[in-house]
Write a protein that holds these residues in place. Structure first.
Motif, PDB file in Angstrom:
ATOM      1  N   ALA A 199       1.169  -1.175   0.067  1.00  0.00           N
ATOM      2  CA  ALA A 199      -0.311  -0.527  -0.079  1.00  0.00           C
ATOM      3  C   ALA A 199       0.709   1.762  -0.543  1.00  0.00           C
ATOM      4  O   ALA A 199       0.402   2.220  -1.006  1.00  0.00           O
ATOM      5  CB  ALA A 199      -0.918   0.325   1.391  1.00  0.00           C
ATOM      6  N   LEU A 200       1.893   1.862   0.700  1.00  0.00           N
ATOM      7  CA  LEU A 200       2.406   2.474   0.742  1.00  0.00           C
ATOM      8  C   LEU A 200       3.192   2.746  -0.393  1.00  0.00           C
ATOM      9  O   LEU A 200       4.014   3.602  -1.245  1.00  0.00           O
ATOM     10  CB  LEU A 200       3.741   2.817   2.220  1.00  0.00           C
ATOM     11  N   HIS A 250       5.382   2.549  10.268  1.00  0.00           N
ATOM     12  CA  HIS A 250       6.645   4.169  10.374  1.00  0.00           C
ATOM     13  C   HIS A 250       8.419   3.468   9.550  1.00  0.00           C
ATOM     14  O   HIS A 250       8.656   4.109   9.045  1.00  0.00           O
ATOM     15  CB  HIS A 250       6.877   5.163  11.557  1.00  0.00           C
ATOM     16  N   SER A 251       8.183   2.535  10.344  1.00  0.00           N
ATOM     17  CA  SER A 251       9.524   1.379   9.791  1.00  0.00           C
ATOM     18  C   SER A 251       9.598   1.790   7.746  1.00  0.00           C
ATOM     19  O   SER A 251      10.143   1.579   6.886  1.00  0.00           O
ATOM     20  CB  SER A 251       9.642   0.719  10.584  1.00  0.00           C
ATOM     21  N   ILE A 252       8.414   0.557   7.472  1.00  0.00           N
ATOM     22  CA  ILE A 252       7.961   0.581   5.947  1.00  0.00           C
ATOM     23  C   ILE A 252       8.296   1.546   5.665  1.00  0.00           C
ATOM     24  O   ILE A 252       8.666   1.580   4.245  1.00  0.00           O
ATOM     25  CB  ILE A 252       6.703  -0.965   6.371  1.00  0.00           C
ATOM     26  N   GLU A 253       7.467   2.834   6.455  1.00  0.00           N
ATOM     27  CA  GLU A 253       7.542   4.450   5.017  1.00  0.00           C
ATOM     28  C   GLU A 253       8.538   4.417   4.988  1.00  0.00           C
ATOM     29  O   GLU A 253       9.108   4.451   3.802  1.00  0.00           O
ATOM     30  CB  GLU A 253       6.332   5.033   5.777  1.00  0.00           C
ATOM     31  N   LYS A 265      11.689   3.065   5.145  1.00  0.00           N
ATOM     32  CA  LYS A 265      12.024   2.183   3.952  1.00  0.00           C
ATOM     33  C   LYS A 265      11.341   2.084   2.642  1.00  0.00           C
ATOM     34  O   LYS A 265      12.531   2.141   1.605  1.00  0.00           O
ATOM     35  CB  LYS A 265      12.174   0.312   4.796  1.00  0.00           C
ATOM     36  N   VAL A 266      10.326   2.147   2.746  1.00  0.00           N
ATOM     37  CA  VAL A 266       9.607   2.141   1.100  1.00  0.00           C
ATOM     38  C   VAL A 266      10.367   3.826   0.323  1.00  0.00           C
ATOM     39  O   VAL A 266      11.089   3.908  -0.901  1.00  0.00           O
ATOM     40  CB  VAL A 266       8.054   2.076   0.803  1.00  0.00           C
ATOM     41  N   LEU A 267      10.646   4.688   1.475  1.00  0.00           N
ATOM     42  CA  LEU A 267      10.990   6.160   0.802  1.00  0.00           C
ATOM     43  C   LEU A 267      12.433   5.822   0.688  1.00  0.00           C
ATOM     44  O   LEU A 267      12.970   6.361  -0.775  1.00  0.00           O
ATOM     45  CB  LEU A 267      10.709   6.949   1.647  1.00  0.00           C
TER      46      LEU A 267
END
Length: 136
Positions: free
Chosen positions: A23-24, A118-121, A123-125
């Motif tokens: 999703a992110l 927030h960690s996934i966000e 890492k995606v960025l």
């Protein structure tokens, strides 16, 4: 125009962390790569705490267009990101693979979920930046 790389976010049940990452990825990095997710097993539905918090934080309804899928149901991936499931993951052919080592927040409180989201966000960025810079 070059085709965007395909990124597969993978964890065991494809019901929480990998769904959040998909999703992110679609929200934050759609201009850089195509995101999908899958697992070695499936669950009947996406983790409801993850669904609720993603709606609150990003106005994303993961149940619209996302569902728990097996690895065999996704297209070939250029980049495979495993979530840190501590199980042996079947080999998926890809050009690049990394493990994000994230704890599964399933069954834990909202603070644990928020920390993982927030960690996934982040890492995606970071992944988007590396793809954009031609590092992957």
């Amino acid at each position: 125009m070059c085709q965007k790389p395909k990124v597969a976010f993978v964890c065991v049940h494809n019901s929480c962390r990998s769904q959040i990452a998909e999703a992110l990825g679609k929200l934050l990095a759609a201009d850089s790569f195509d995101s999908c997710s899958a697992g070695t097993q499936t669950k009947p539905k996406i983790n409801q705490d993850a669904v609720r918090l993603m709606k609150q934080l990003y106005s994303i309804d993961m149940e619209q267009g996302q569902y728990s899928k097996l690895l065999s149901e996704i297209p070939p991936a250029d980049i495979v990101i495993t979530m840190g499931c501590n199980v042996s993951c079947p080999s998926l052919p890809c050009q690049y693979r990394e493990d994000w080592g994230l704890d599964d927040p399933t069954g834990k409180d909202d603070d644990c979920f928020l920390e993982v989201i927030h960690s996934i966000e982040k890492k995606v960025l970071e992944l988007k930046s590396r793809v954009d810079d031609g590092l992957l």
